[in-house]
Design an enzyme around this catalytic site. Structure first.
Site, PDB file in Angstrom:
ATOM      1  N   LYS A  25       1.075  -1.084  -0.194  1.00  0.00           N
ATOM      2  CA  LYS A  25       0.059  -0.156  -0.069  1.00  0.00           C
ATOM      3  C   LYS A  25       0.955   1.086  -0.280  1.00  0.00           C
ATOM      4  CE  LYS A  25      -2.099  -0.910   3.550  1.00  0.00           C
ATOM      5  NZ  LYS A  25      -1.675  -2.056   4.675  1.00  0.00           N
ATOM      6  N   ARG A 100      -8.988   1.702   9.323  1.00  0.00           N
ATOM      7  CA  ARG A 100      -8.487   0.398   9.965  1.00  0.00           C
ATOM      8  C   ARG A 100      -9.861  -0.608  10.970  1.00  0.00           C
ATOM      9  NH1 ARG A 100      -2.735   1.015   9.743  1.00  0.00           N
ATOM     10  NH2 ARG A 100      -1.565  -0.956  10.097  1.00  0.00           N
ATOM     11  N   ARG A 139      11.261  -7.026   4.662  1.00  0.00           N
ATOM     12  CA  ARG A 139      11.100  -4.981   5.023  1.00  0.00           C
ATOM     13  C   ARG A 139      12.065  -5.049   6.040  1.00  0.00           C
ATOM     14  NH1 ARG A 139       5.870  -2.488   5.231  1.00  0.00           N
ATOM     15  NH2 ARG A 139       4.971  -3.375   7.228  1.00  0.00           N
ATOM     16  N   ARG A 145      12.145  -1.898  11.491  1.00  0.00           N
ATOM     17  CA  ARG A 145      10.701  -1.363  12.382  1.00  0.00           C
ATOM     18  C   ARG A 145      10.757  -2.410  13.264  1.00  0.00           C
ATOM     19  NH1 ARG A 145       6.140   0.210   8.166  1.00  0.00           N
ATOM     20  NH2 ARG A 145       5.384  -1.046   9.531  1.00  0.00           N
ATOM     21  N   ARG A 156      -0.099  -8.827  14.329  1.00  0.00           N
ATOM     22  CA  ARG A 156      -0.503  -7.577  13.253  1.00  0.00           C
ATOM     23  C   ARG A 156      -1.978  -8.134  11.997  1.00  0.00           C
ATOM     24  NH1 ARG A 156       3.958  -5.349  10.887  1.00  0.00           N
ATOM     25  NH2 ARG A 156       2.785  -4.342   9.542  1.00  0.00           N
TER      26      ARG A 156
HETATM   27  P1  ADP Z   1       1.527  -1.505   7.458  1.00  0.00           P
HETATM   28  O1  ADP Z   1       1.620  -0.923   6.423  1.00  0.00           O
HETATM   29  O2  ADP Z   1       2.831  -2.446   7.854  1.00  0.00           O
HETATM   30  O3  ADP Z   1       0.407  -2.089   7.820  1.00  0.00           O
HETATM   31  P2  ADP Z   1       1.202   0.520   9.223  1.00  0.00           P
HETATM   32  O4  ADP Z   1       2.454   1.218   9.003  1.00  0.00           O
HETATM   33  O5  ADP Z   1       0.212   1.162   8.362  1.00  0.00           O
HETATM   34  O6  ADP Z   1       1.634  -0.406   8.243  1.00  0.00           O
HETATM   35  O7  ADP Z   1       1.260   0.948  10.548  1.00  0.00           O
HETATM   36  C1  ADP Z   1       1.919   0.813  11.535  1.00  0.00           C
HETATM   37  C2  ADP Z   1       0.872   0.577  12.760  1.00  0.00           C
HETATM   38  O8  ADP Z   1       0.589   1.815  13.195  1.00  0.00           O
HETATM   39  C3  ADP Z   1      -0.331  -0.303  13.025  1.00  0.00           C
HETATM   40  O9  ADP Z   1       0.485  -1.806  13.748  1.00  0.00           O
HETATM   41  C4  ADP Z   1      -0.415   0.394  14.123  1.00  0.00           C
HETATM   42  O10 ADP Z   1      -0.358  -0.158  14.997  1.00  0.00           O
HETATM   43  C5  ADP Z   1      -0.618   1.345  14.030  1.00  0.00           C
HETATM   44  N1  ADP Z   1      -1.513   2.515  13.290  1.00  0.00           N
HETATM   45  C6  ADP Z   1      -1.571   3.052  12.041  1.00  0.00           C
HETATM   46  N2  ADP Z   1      -2.315   3.293  11.352  1.00  0.00           N
HETATM   47  C7  ADP Z   1      -3.347   2.752  11.995  1.00  0.00           C
HETATM   48  C8  ADP Z   1      -4.662   3.216  12.224  1.00  0.00           C
HETATM   49  N3  ADP Z   1      -5.344   3.327  11.272  1.00  0.00           N
HETATM   50  N4  ADP Z   1      -5.233   2.815  13.386  1.00  0.00           N
HETATM   51  C9  ADP Z   1      -4.881   2.472  14.617  1.00  0.00           C
HETATM   52  N5  ADP Z   1      -3.441   1.918  14.479  1.00  0.00           N
HETATM   53  C10 ADP Z   1      -2.885   2.579  13.628  1.00  0.00           C
END
Ligand code: ADP
Length: 201
Positions: A25, A100, A139, A145, A156
């Protein structure tokens, strides 16, 4: 006034990039945002920047993110609202990592309604699960990370299935949910996305 609002509906391009962790994404959202001159809002990037700067918010969310759980809805909704306010007059937005949860999706709709905006499309990138896992592991090696360790990755994905995947129904009911294959090169996926976006009317 009403006419102006309707005109805005047609011209603004507001996309949600949807899918599990590792689906690509962030990479695609950045490319699409540049190509269509949209504001890319990655809630993950925003939160990681807060952690790095050790702000009050950063300190609050640090452990939650490291465990792979979700940050509370209210915090995210506030962040989103203030980020959108900063970009009033934008051509449109790409929401990457938001919403989310159902609560976040409803809050986004309310926020859009208040501004006479709407979500144009929810684009779901589709990648088989074994490919997702190997991308996340890579990654982890490249970026280090804290939420890319094997246990946290697993968590996750569980959190995604429980809280985020149900949103597919929410957006299918609005008839704006569309699936795009996420396999192939970055350029292949980008080309498919542009095809879908250009057909939006
Ligand atoms: P990925 O793209 O790998 O799914 P992100 O970089 O979008 O991960 O998000 C990393 C972390 O940040 C999530 O696992 C969560 O803990 C937090 N996070 C990001 N966006 C949200 C959201 N919309 N609601 C709740 N937590 C969030």
């Amino acid at each position: 006034m009403v006419r102006q609002r309707n005109a805005k509906y047609k011209t603004m391009l507001n996309l949600i990039f949807f899918g599990p962790p590792g689906v690509g994404k962030g990479t695609q959202a950045a490319k699409v945002a540049k190509h269509y001159n949209l504001v890319h809002i990655s809630t993950g990037d925003i939160l990681r920047a807060e952690i790095k700067l050790e702000t009050e918010l950063g300190l609050k969310v640090k452990d939650i993110i490291a465990s792979g759980e979700l940050v509370p809805d209210e915090l995210l909704i506030e962040i989103l609202e203030s980020t959108c306010d900063k970009h009033n007059g934008a051509n449109g937005f790409i929401f990457d990592g938001f919403p989310r949860t159902l609560r976040q999706a409803e809050a986004l709709d309310e926020m859009m309604d208040r501004r006479s905006w709407k979500v144009t499309k929810v684009i779901s990138l589709e990648v088989p699960e074994d490919e997702l896992l190997s991308r996340l592991v890579n990654r982890a090696l490249e970026q280090g990370r804290t939420d890319d360790t094997a246990d946290v990755i697993r968590n996750r994905l569980v959190v995604y299935l429980k809280h985020t995947e149900p949103l597919i129904d929410y957006y299918r009911k609005q008839d704006i949910f569309i699936e795009v294959p996420g396999m192939g090169t970055i350029e292949d996926v980008f080309a498919s996305l542009c095809g879908v976006i250009d057909n939006r009317y």
